[in-house]
Scaffold this active site. Structure first.
Site, mmCIF file in Angstrom:
data_model
loop_
_atom_site.group_PDB
_atom_site.id
_atom_site.type_symbol
_atom_site.label_atom_id
_atom_site.label_comp_id
_atom_site.label_asym_id
_atom_site.label_seq_id
_atom_site.Cartn_x
_atom_site.Cartn_y
_atom_site.Cartn_z
ATOM 1 N N CYS A 75 5.880 -2.016 6.959
ATOM 2 C CA CYS A 75 5.560 -3.228 6.202
ATOM 3 C C CYS A 75 5.591 -2.978 4.692
ATOM 4 O O CYS A 75 4.764 -2.233 4.165
ATOM 5 C CB CYS A 75 4.181 -3.723 6.652
ATOM 6 S SG CYS A 75 3.459 -4.989 5.613
ATOM 7 N N CYS A 78 2.420 -4.116 2.778
ATOM 8 C CA CYS A 78 1.327 -3.178 3.085
ATOM 9 C C CYS A 78 1.401 -1.964 2.163
ATOM 10 O O CYS A 78 0.374 -1.497 1.659
ATOM 11 C CB CYS A 78 1.410 -2.706 4.543
ATOM 12 S SG CYS A 78 1.337 -4.025 5.767
#
Length: 156
Positions: A75, A78
């Site tokens: 991600c 993230c």
């Protein structure tokens, strides 16, 4: 005339290639080992490595809320949250004093089991959970340091 042509050609190559080489200079780009920030910056949020069961016990005993960063290794947002937000001193000062901080890859280790208990819609998902395991607040997506502190204050 031939010398002038070669001089111009070499100068043109230098002007176009040197900036590209400089962009990959590890010292200027900060990618050398000595310049890399530690994974968990001492100024930023300090995350615990304990088991989920122990984290819940600790939250209950200390009467603190759990801040869970539910992420996935692939991600992009993230990674930005980890690099640009969690490492900030102001964020660390607030979160380290008020919460039990946990980051968990929801696709590895205890993550898949937790994803069954706390279903996720997107990554990153930031969960604020009490010592009984009840979600107090759920926030999706990348946040700024200021927004993350404001969210934390709204939970308390």
């Amino acid at each position: 005339m031939k010398k002038l042509f070669w001089l111009f050609a070499i100068a043109l190559i230098g002007v176009t290639v040197l900036p590209t080489i400089a962009a990959f200079d590890p010292i200027k780009s900060g990618t050398t080992t000595s310049r890399m920030a530690p994974k968990d910056s001492p100024e930023g949020i300090q995350f615990t490595e304990a088991s989920w069961k122990d984290i819940l016990k600790k939250a209950k005993a200390e009467k603190k809320v759990i801040f869970l960063d539910a992420y996935a290794s692939w991600c992009g947002p993230c990674k930005l949250l980890q690099k640009n937000v969690f490492t900030k001193k102001s964020v660390g000062d607030y979160y380290n004093s008020k919460f039990i901080n946990v980051k968990m890859d929801m696709e590895k280790g205890e993550g898949p089991a937790l994803a069954q208990v706390y279903p996720l819609e997107a990554y990153p998902t930031l969960l604020y959970i009490d010592g009984n395991g009840k979600i107090l607040r759920k926030v999706l997506g990348l946040q700024t340091p200021e927004a993350l502190i404001a969210i934390g204050k709204s939970v308390k």
